[in-house]
Scaffold this motif. Structure first.
Motif, PDB file in Angstrom:
ATOM      1  N   LEU A 126       4.180   5.570   9.500  1.00  0.00           N
ATOM      2  CA  LEU A 126       4.077   5.113   8.109  1.00  0.00           C
ATOM      3  C   LEU A 126       2.948   4.089   7.951  1.00  0.00           C
ATOM      4  N   GLN A 176      -0.302   5.913   7.840  1.00  0.00           N
ATOM      5  CA  GLN A 176      -0.530   6.575   6.544  1.00  0.00           C
ATOM      6  C   GLN A 176      -1.005   5.579   5.486  1.00  0.00           C
ATOM      7  N   LYS A 177      -0.502   4.351   5.604  1.00  0.00           N
ATOM      8  CA  LYS A 177      -0.920   3.310   4.655  1.00  0.00           C
ATOM      9  C   LYS A 177      -2.368   2.891   4.919  1.00  0.00           C
ATOM     10  N   ARG A 224      -4.547   4.698   6.314  1.00  0.00           N
ATOM     11  CA  ARG A 224      -5.368   5.859   5.924  1.00  0.00           C
ATOM     12  C   ARG A 224      -5.730   5.772   4.442  1.00  0.00           C
ATOM     13  N   LYS A 225      -4.767   5.335   3.654  1.00  0.00           N
ATOM     14  CA  LYS A 225      -5.007   5.160   2.218  1.00  0.00           C
ATOM     15  C   LYS A 225      -6.103   4.104   1.987  1.00  0.00           C
ATOM     16  N   LEU A 226      -6.040   3.007   2.756  1.00  0.00           N
ATOM     17  CA  LEU A 226      -7.051   1.955   2.606  1.00  0.00           C
ATOM     18  C   LEU A 226      -8.444   2.475   2.974  1.00  0.00           C
ATOM     19  N   ILE A 279      -4.022  14.549   1.528  1.00  0.00           N
ATOM     20  CA  ILE A 279      -5.405  14.149   1.306  1.00  0.00           C
ATOM     21  C   ILE A 279      -5.947  14.691  -0.011  1.00  0.00           C
ATOM     22  N   ALA A 280      -5.518  15.870  -0.387  1.00  0.00           N
ATOM     23  CA  ALA A 280      -6.055  16.488  -1.601  1.00  0.00           C
ATOM     24  C   ALA A 280      -5.417  15.902  -2.855  1.00  0.00           C
ATOM     25  N   GLU A 281      -4.307  15.191  -2.683  1.00  0.00           N
ATOM     26  CA  GLU A 281      -3.591  14.589  -3.802  1.00  0.00           C
ATOM     27  C   GLU A 281      -3.277  15.581  -4.909  1.00  0.00           C
ATOM     28  N   LYS A 291      -9.445   5.584   2.761  1.00  0.00           N
ATOM     29  CA  LYS A 291      -9.885   6.469   1.681  1.00  0.00           C
ATOM     30  C   LYS A 291     -10.351   5.643   0.476  1.00  0.00           C
ATOM     31  N   LEU A 348     -10.313  11.424   7.986  1.00  0.00           N
ATOM     32  CA  LEU A 348      -9.156  10.735   7.405  1.00  0.00           C
ATOM     33  C   LEU A 348      -9.247  10.727   5.886  1.00  0.00           C
ATOM     34  N   TYR A 350     -12.028  18.694   3.090  1.00  0.00           N
ATOM     35  CA  TYR A 350     -10.711  19.258   3.374  1.00  0.00           C
ATOM     36  C   TYR A 350     -10.283  20.156   2.208  1.00  0.00           C
ATOM     37  N   ILE A 360      -8.246  24.630  -1.618  1.00  0.00           N
ATOM     38  CA  ILE A 360      -8.446  24.121  -2.977  1.00  0.00           C
ATOM     39  C   ILE A 360      -9.377  25.044  -3.769  1.00  0.00           C
ATOM     40  N   VAL A 389       0.844  -1.198   0.000  1.00  0.00           N
ATOM     41  CA  VAL A 389       0.000   0.000   0.000  1.00  0.00           C
ATOM     42  C   VAL A 389       0.878   1.246   0.000  1.00  0.00           C
ATOM     43  N   LYS A 390       0.517   2.176  -0.871  1.00  0.00           N
ATOM     44  CA  LYS A 390       1.251   3.451  -0.881  1.00  0.00           C
ATOM     45  C   LYS A 390       0.698   4.354   0.216  1.00  0.00           C
ATOM     46  N   PRO A 391       1.554   4.927   1.059  1.00  0.00           N
ATOM     47  CA  PRO A 391       1.035   5.766   2.149  1.00  0.00           C
ATOM     48  C   PRO A 391       0.323   7.010   1.628  1.00  0.00           C
ATOM     49  N   LEU A 392      -0.723   7.408   2.325  1.00  0.00           N
ATOM     50  CA  LEU A 392      -1.423   8.637   1.953  1.00  0.00           C
ATOM     51  C   LEU A 392      -0.722   9.797   2.657  1.00  0.00           C
ATOM     52  N   THR A 393      -0.063  10.641   1.879  1.00  0.00           N
ATOM     53  CA  THR A 393       0.684  11.738   2.504  1.00  0.00           C
ATOM     54  C   THR A 393      -0.041  13.072   2.356  1.00  0.00           C
TER      55      THR A 393
END
Lengths: 95, 485
Positions: free
Chosen positions: B372, B375-376, B378-380, A55-57, B382, B429, B192, B238, A49-53
């Motif tokens: 780390l 963060q991973k 968190r990706k899951l 949120i807005a990407e 999302k 998240l 966000y 944004i 899994v790539k870490p989410l660094t």
């Protein structure tokens, strides 16, 4: 995993928060129960899994390097606990 | 006079525009009621004298084209307000008077509103009951000795208790939606990047968002329209097409697909929460929406993820409080001793706890295992939402796993306190918008809320669903004025 008093002392030093013995024991208890709860994440396999660094990407925008706030010295110093003319005053650093 | 404070924001705006009420009438009424409401402890700092002056000035030359013409408003004490003390509920900022204004509050004053004062909150917004504030706990207008939720507890109490027609809070893990649910009001956590974070005392920068807390959905939409602007002073703001949320508000949600995530049916959830959710599903169907069972498989990992990410960011953000540039300073034998004593005396127990957690998970040797990893995950989390939104337009859940609890009930057990945010944290998240609307009462007569979660930047859609459901629910908050002297 268990967080002992030695670790608490180490974190307190890194955090620049002084902690006496009694508080350290309470903190160790609290942190251990919180980390027990956090350990749940180890159930998940995340090697691929790539870490989410962000949120807005989106990539952060560049802006030109120009001064927008001028002559705000007085405003900056206004809330300091101790100042001397245009400087913040701190306890003596160099002997 | 008492009738004025019962009016919604929309009614007050209309009455001021029609010249049936002046800004002075309205401001006076809210000041008088606020003064009689000291037992709620909703305010940290009042700005009543100045508010009345501003109202009089507004009435001399009223600009009735503004969106909030002469409307008095108290705000959470996490927003920097120029020349008005801003404490973030902390001793360490007890004497801090900002020399600048947050973008969100600037937007509000620009549309004609007038600052009433600064509202109590958990210290640095870290808490779910408003009990970590240096300035004492806040009472819930619903019942004596009941917490209003947190961290925007003073804001929730002030709106439910009619001390301000509307307010703004901030939401990092549920700090707008949970107190809104506990006090029977509406609270929106925007996407966000929707509202600028400039001038908001930082807690966890990748999660923090400001948002409106209101008596009803229409008021909420109006304030969201005012506060949501692109701001170059916040690098994560944004630039997207923002709707005229209040003008475009519609109850027509026919054919909208609303997801019901099975993982939100958690162990030990009271039956009345489950019943409320079922009722909510029925209301959504009655409004013409279609409900679809969905799965958000990583839901149970959201809180552990949050309790790594948020403290990590907090420990970094709060490094700035060193007793040098602003705020409280303790005496020390040397520079390091001064830092350590300042932070030990200036921060409360919960804030220290979180700084320590954050420092630990970011420290050498633990970064990969905790930060780390989080963060991973968190990706899951999302990804779960992204997947679900291929099939649905919005998601409906309870806002909280229980109604408001008693003051002191959970202060000794941090984990049980953290569990309050179990339904709200995943939304932060994933950076999504979520709104809590009051939807019923438990057996004790305390309010319960339902949460509608939207796609990123789709505030209009969840406001519309909330607007339609609000009419069907027809919720009436039971406020007895028990605290009025």
């Amino acid at each position: 995993m268990s967080i002992d008093l030695k670790t608490i002392k180490h974190i307190s030093k890194l955090s620049r928060i002084s902690v006496d013995e009694k508080r350290a024991e309470k903190l160790a208890d609290d942190l251990n129960s919180i980390f027990e709860f956090i350990e749940k994440l180890n159930e998940l396999k995340t090697d691929d899994v790539k870490p989410l660094t962000s949120i807005a990407e989106t990539t952060l925008k560049f802006r030109s390097d120009e001064i927008k706030s001028k002559n705000i010295r007085e405003q900056i110093i206004k809330n300091s606990p101790e100042d001397n003319e245009d400087y913040f005053v701190v306890p003596k650093v160099i002997e | 006079m008492s009738d004025i404070t019962k009016q919604s924001l929309t009614e007050l705006v209309e009455n001021i525009k029609n010249k049936k009420l002046s800004s002075t009438d309205v401001t006076k009424a809210f000041i008088q009621r606020s003064e009689k409401s000291s037992e709620l402890n909703a305010y940290i700092t009042d700005d009543f004298t100045s508010a009345l002056d501003k109202a009089k000035k507004f009435d001399q030359k009223p600009n009735l084209d503004l969106k909030l013409p002469g409307i008095p408003m108290a705000v959470k004490d996490l927003f920097c307000t120029k020349n008005v003390k801003t404490t973030a509920g902390s001793k360490i900022l007890n004497n801090f008077v900002p020399t600048y204004e947050s973008t969100v509050t600037e937007n509000i004053w620009h549309e004609g509103a007038i600052l009433l004062g600064k509202l109590n909150c958990d210290e640095f917004a870290m808490g779910s009951s408003n009990e970590t504030s240096h300035f004492g706990n806040v009472q819930n207008p619903i019942d004596k000795n009941l917490v209003p939720g947190g961290s925007s507890g003073g804001s929730a109490s002030a709106v439910a208790g009619q001390l301000t027609p509307i307010t703004i809070g901030t939401d990092t893990g549920g700090s707008i939606r949970q107190p809104a649910s506990f006090t029977g009001i509406v609270g929106l956590k925007p996407t966000y990047g929707s509202c600028s974070r400039y001038g908001i005392v930082a807690f966890a920068s990748s999660l923090d968002q400001a948002g409106p807390m209101a008596q009803n959905v229409k008021d909420c939409a109006l304030l969201q329209e005012v506060i949501s602007t692109y701001d170059s002073k916040d690098s994560t703001s944004i630039n997207f097409k923002r709707n005229h949320y209040s003008k475009e508000l519609t109850k027509n949600i026919k054919g909208k697909k609303i997801g019901i995530p099975k993982e939100y049916r958690v162990d030990g959830m009271p039956k009345e929460i489950e019943d409320l959710w079922q009722k909510g599903i029925q209301y959504a169907k009655d409004c013409g929406a279609e409900t679809i069972d969905i799965s958000l498989p990583h839901t149970s990992y959201a809180l552990p993820t949050y309790y790594i990410v948020a403290p990590a960011e907090a420990s970094s953000n709060l490094a700035r409080y060193d007793g040098v540039k602003y705020g409280y300073r303790a005496k020390g034998e040397n520079l390091i001793d001064m830092y350590e004593k300042t932070r030990s005396e200036g921060f409360g127990a919960e804030v220290q706890r979180r700084i320590m957690i954050g420092t630990y998970v970011l420290s050498s040797g633990y970064y990969d295992a905790y930060y780390l990893k989080a963060q991973k995950v968190r990706k899951l989390i999302k990804n779960d939402f992204d997947e679900a939104y291929k099939r649905v337009d919005a998601i409906l859940t309870p806002s909280t796993p229980s109604s408001a609890f008693k003051i002191g009930e959970k202060t000794n057990d941090p984990v049980s306190m953290y569990l309050n945010d179990i339904f709200t944290v995943p939304v932060n998240l994933a950076g999504l918008p979520g709104i809590s609307i009051p939807a019923g009462h438990d057996t004790k007569g305390y309010p319960l809320g339902l949460q509608i979660i939207g796609k990123a930047f789709d505030e209009q859609n969840i406001l519309n669903i909330a607007f339609a459901m609000e009419e069907k629910i027809n919720f009436k908050n039971k406020i007895t004025d028990w605290w009025i002297k």
